[in-house]
Design an enzyme around this catalytic site. Structure first.
Site, PDB file in Angstrom:
ATOM      1  N   ASN A 213      -0.140 -19.551   6.555  1.00  0.00           N
ATOM      2  CA  ASN A 213       0.000 -20.069   7.918  1.00  0.00           C
ATOM      3  C   ASN A 213       1.430 -20.552   8.144  1.00  0.00           C
ATOM      4  OD1 ASN A 213       0.191 -22.989   7.216  1.00  0.00           O
ATOM      5  ND2 ASN A 213      -1.864 -22.582   6.406  1.00  0.00           N
ATOM      6  N   ASP A 282      -8.403 -22.414   5.358  1.00  0.00           N
ATOM      7  CA  ASP A 282      -9.841 -22.705   5.344  1.00  0.00           C
ATOM      8  C   ASP A 282     -10.617 -21.685   4.512  1.00  0.00           C
ATOM      9  OD1 ASP A 282      -9.845 -25.020   6.927  1.00  0.00           O
ATOM     10  OD2 ASP A 282      -9.451 -23.803   8.708  1.00  0.00           O
ATOM     11  N   LYS A 292      -2.355  -3.305  -5.907  1.00  0.00           N
ATOM     12  CA  LYS A 292      -2.050  -3.190  -4.487  1.00  0.00           C
ATOM     13  C   LYS A 292      -3.036  -2.233  -3.805  1.00  0.00           C
ATOM     14  CE  LYS A 292       1.594  -1.928  -1.304  1.00  0.00           C
ATOM     15  NZ  LYS A 292       2.873  -1.247  -1.132  1.00  0.00           N
ATOM     16  N   PRO A 310     -12.403 -25.158  -0.816  1.00  0.00           N
ATOM     17  CA  PRO A 310     -12.863 -26.552  -0.866  1.00  0.00           C
ATOM     18  C   PRO A 310     -12.054 -27.398   0.116  1.00  0.00           C
ATOM     19  CG  PRO A 310     -11.588 -25.990  -2.835  1.00  0.00           C
ATOM     20  CD  PRO A 310     -11.777 -24.720  -2.063  1.00  0.00           C
ATOM     21  N   ASP A 311     -12.690 -28.381   0.729  1.00  0.00           N
ATOM     22  CA  ASP A 311     -11.949 -29.312   1.589  1.00  0.00           C
ATOM     23  C   ASP A 311     -11.382 -30.407   0.675  1.00  0.00           C
ATOM     24  OD1 ASP A 311     -11.172 -31.480   3.299  1.00  0.00           O
ATOM     25  OD2 ASP A 311     -12.241 -30.437   4.908  1.00  0.00           O
ATOM     26  N   ILE A 312     -10.090 -30.336   0.434  1.00  0.00           N
ATOM     27  CA  ILE A 312      -9.453 -31.219  -0.552  1.00  0.00           C
ATOM     28  C   ILE A 312      -9.542 -32.669  -0.108  1.00  0.00           C
ATOM     29  CG2 ILE A 312      -7.297 -31.715  -1.786  1.00  0.00           C
ATOM     30  CD1 ILE A 312      -6.497 -28.759  -1.228  1.00  0.00           C
ATOM     31  N   PHE A 332      -4.260 -35.404   8.218  1.00  0.00           N
ATOM     32  CA  PHE A 332      -3.503 -34.903   9.369  1.00  0.00           C
ATOM     33  C   PHE A 332      -4.381 -33.908  10.117  1.00  0.00           C
ATOM     34  CE2 PHE A 332       1.072 -35.801   9.893  1.00  0.00           C
ATOM     35  CZ  PHE A 332       1.180 -36.810   8.959  1.00  0.00           C
ATOM     36  N   LYS A 346     -12.542 -35.927  13.396  1.00  0.00           N
ATOM     37  CA  LYS A 346     -12.122 -35.493  12.060  1.00  0.00           C
ATOM     38  C   LYS A 346     -12.023 -36.671  11.100  1.00  0.00           C
ATOM     39  CE  LYS A 346     -10.122 -31.408  12.246  1.00  0.00           C
ATOM     40  NZ  LYS A 346      -9.100 -30.416  12.528  1.00  0.00           N
ATOM     41  N   LYS A 350     -14.233 -36.514   7.774  1.00  0.00           N
ATOM     42  CA  LYS A 350     -13.609 -36.470   6.443  1.00  0.00           C
ATOM     43  C   LYS A 350     -13.797 -37.788   5.707  1.00  0.00           C
ATOM     44  CE  LYS A 350     -10.980 -32.597   7.367  1.00  0.00           C
ATOM     45  NZ  LYS A 350     -10.592 -31.436   6.587  1.00  0.00           N
TER      46      LYS A 350
HETATM   47  O1  C5P Z   1     -10.207 -29.588   8.883  1.00  0.00           O
HETATM   48  P1  C5P Z   1      -8.749 -29.571   9.132  1.00  0.00           P
HETATM   49  O2  C5P Z   1      -8.060 -28.487   8.383  1.00  0.00           O
HETATM   50  O3  C5P Z   1      -8.327 -29.562  10.558  1.00  0.00           O
HETATM   51  O4  C5P Z   1      -8.273 -31.002   8.577  1.00  0.00           O
HETATM   52  C1  C5P Z   1      -6.953 -31.289   8.388  1.00  0.00           C
HETATM   53  C2  C5P Z   1      -6.805 -32.263   7.264  1.00  0.00           C
HETATM   54  O5  C5P Z   1      -7.639 -31.932   6.169  1.00  0.00           O
HETATM   55  C3  C5P Z   1      -5.416 -32.249   6.724  1.00  0.00           C
HETATM   56  O6  C5P Z   1      -5.117 -33.557   6.265  1.00  0.00           O
HETATM   57  C4  C5P Z   1      -5.500 -31.251   5.587  1.00  0.00           C
HETATM   58  O7  C5P Z   1      -4.490 -31.451   4.612  1.00  0.00           O
HETATM   59  C5  C5P Z   1      -6.870 -31.509   5.041  1.00  0.00           C
HETATM   60  N1  C5P Z   1      -7.556 -30.334   4.482  1.00  0.00           N
HETATM   61  C6  C5P Z   1      -7.797 -30.279   3.133  1.00  0.00           C
HETATM   62  N2  C5P Z   1      -8.459 -29.206   2.585  1.00  0.00           N
HETATM   63  C7  C5P Z   1      -8.878 -28.197   3.372  1.00  0.00           C
HETATM   64  C8  C5P Z   1      -8.652 -28.235   4.759  1.00  0.00           C
HETATM   65  C9  C5P Z   1      -7.971 -29.313   5.279  1.00  0.00           C
HETATM   66  O8  C5P Z   1      -7.407 -31.199   2.407  1.00  0.00           O
HETATM   67  N3  C5P Z   1      -9.508 -27.166   2.818  1.00  0.00           N
END
Ligand code: C5P
Length: 408
Positions: A213, A282, A292, A310-312, A332, A346, A350
């Site tokens: 991105n 995501d 390739k 995974p959502d870190i 953020f 959010k 979170k």
């Molecule tokens: O869900 P979204 O991507 O909009 O949330 C943004 C926040 O979540 C940011 O702080 C980003 O660093 C964190 N994030 C994360 N892991 C992910 C997706 C987002 O830590 N897979």
């Protein structure tokens, strides 16, 4: 406003070939908004002329304690009573040995001794040959000067003017300016360990292609740097960006969201604050192709299947340290519409105490930004400014919130 803006700095030069770098240093300090008064020893004037330093600082240079320009004949007092900081760059081995003993036989050492120690910090940027730097006398002097309250900066390594190579070069002017900014910044995060994630992630499709991105990493890097200047010990976990590691910060480079997840989950155990600025992908491609993927005439485009990363931030916020109020998490949210509503939602989704909202297209890759801070009490705005400036303000906001959070 950066910490150097409006500050009165005495820039002292003692003798050494690194004096040539003091010209650029003077220029950078002035560019950062300081008023610079140059003082040179007799030997410094052998390496660079007071004329050069006067032209750059736009102020008369002082070289002697017997200078009759001061009506009271006390240049050492006059020059330090108004000063916010004394920076000696280069600080020669001989000059530091003198300072250590409180000797004051010429203007620069005299004013270092005469400065109000509580309100006017002393920063020394050593510069010397590698053997001189390693000599037990220098090692001892540096240690004692630090114990006496001086900020003795490190040195650079590399080729030296004498033809040898090793430790002892004076830090580059940009590095010294960073260090000066740190000394002048209120140490609101002193003793805190701060973990920052920054940049995009790189989700490989095959060995040469990937999905990523437009995050430049600038906000995260600015935050890591601001936290260091505020006294924190900082670890930066960064996706692929084109930025150098910020001074004083320990950087771990990763590529994918999975690697970032591993690095952050391990790091979260040893930190007190986690700031998630990374734009984590995501999804990742389910089946990475070891070779390739070839395009053949007429063949169908590859059908990529995705799985969720995974959502870190959410994982860290759910972890033991965050739940026990030993780790403060900041997220953020980059949005393209309904910023306030999404940032509120959010924050709750979170499970973090502070969510920072910003407009996606208006921030990616740019040097300016505008932030919306959302916490349990409501929201407030940090108006449009440079990312460096905003980082400094956000660090101050975070520092303010920590004592009550850690008490809970
Ligand atoms: O869900 P979204 O991507 O909009 O949330 C943004 C926040 O979540 C940011 O702080 C980003 O660093 C964190 N994030 C994360 N892991 C992910 C997706 C987002 O830590 N897979």
């Amino acid at each position: 406003m950066n910490a150097i803006w409006g500050k009165k700095i005495v820039l002292g030069l003692s003798g050494g070939i690194a004096c040539y770098k003091a010209a650029e240093l003077c220029r950078l300090l002035i560019k950062a908004g300081a008023q610079v008064q140059v003082v040179m020893t007799e030997s410094a004037a052998q390496f660079i002329t007071p004329v050069t330093m006067q032209a750059l600082s736009n102020k008369e240079v002082f070289t002697s304690q017997w200078d009759a320009r001061a009506s009271n004949n006390m240049a050492h007092i006059n020059l330090t009573r108004e000063a916010d900081l004394v920076l000696v760059a280069p600080a020669s081995a001989d000059f530091m040995a003198k300072l250590l003993h409180g000797q004051a036989d010429e203007l620069l050492s005299l004013l270092c001794l005469a400065r109000p120690i509580a309100s006017c910090p002393l920063v020394l940027a050593p510069a010397m040959n590698r053997e001189m730097w390693q000599h037990p006398a220098t090692v001892r002097n540096v240690a004692q000067l630090s114990r006496d309250g001086a900020h003795v900066l490190g040195v650079g390594a590399g080729d030296q003017a004498c033809g040898e190579s090793g430790d002892g070069r004076m830090l580059e002017p940009e590095e010294i300016v960073q260090e000066v900014a740190r000394v002048l910044t209120p140490p609101t995060l002193l003793g805190r360990r701060v973990l920052v994630s920054a940049g995009p992630t790189w989700e490989a499709i095959d060995p040469v292609r990937a999905i990523t991105n437009r995050s430049s990493g600038k906000m995260g890097y600015a935050l890591a740097s601001a936290a260091w200047r505020a006294g924190a010990q900082v670890t930066l976990v960064s996706g692929p960006v084109a930025l150098p590691a910020p001074r004083g910060v320990s950087r771990i480079l990763v590529e994918s969201a999975k690697q970032m997840h591993e690095a952050i989950m391990a790091g979260a155990q040893q930190h007190d604050v986690f700031i998630a600025t990374a734009a984590v992908a995501d999804w990742r491609v389910k089946d990475f192709s070891a070779h390739k993927i070839k395009k053949t005439p007429g063949s169908a485009a590859p059908q990529l299947e995705f799985i969720q990363n995974p959502d870190i931030l959410a994982s860290v916020a759910l972890g033991e340290r965050a739940q026990a109020h030993a780790l403060y998490c900041v997220g953020f949210a980059a949005e393209t519409q309904d910023l306030a509503r999404y940032a509120h939602e959010k924050r709750l989704a979170k499970g973090v105490p502070l969510m920072v909202g910003n407009w996606g297209p208006a921030t990616f890759g740019l040097d300016d930004n505008e932030l919306l801070l959302v916490d349990e009490h409501g929201s407030s705005t940090l108006p449009k400014a440079s990312k460096d400036e905003l980082a400094q303000q956000l660090v101050a906001e975070i520092a303010q919130r920590l004592p009550s959070f850690f008490q809970l």
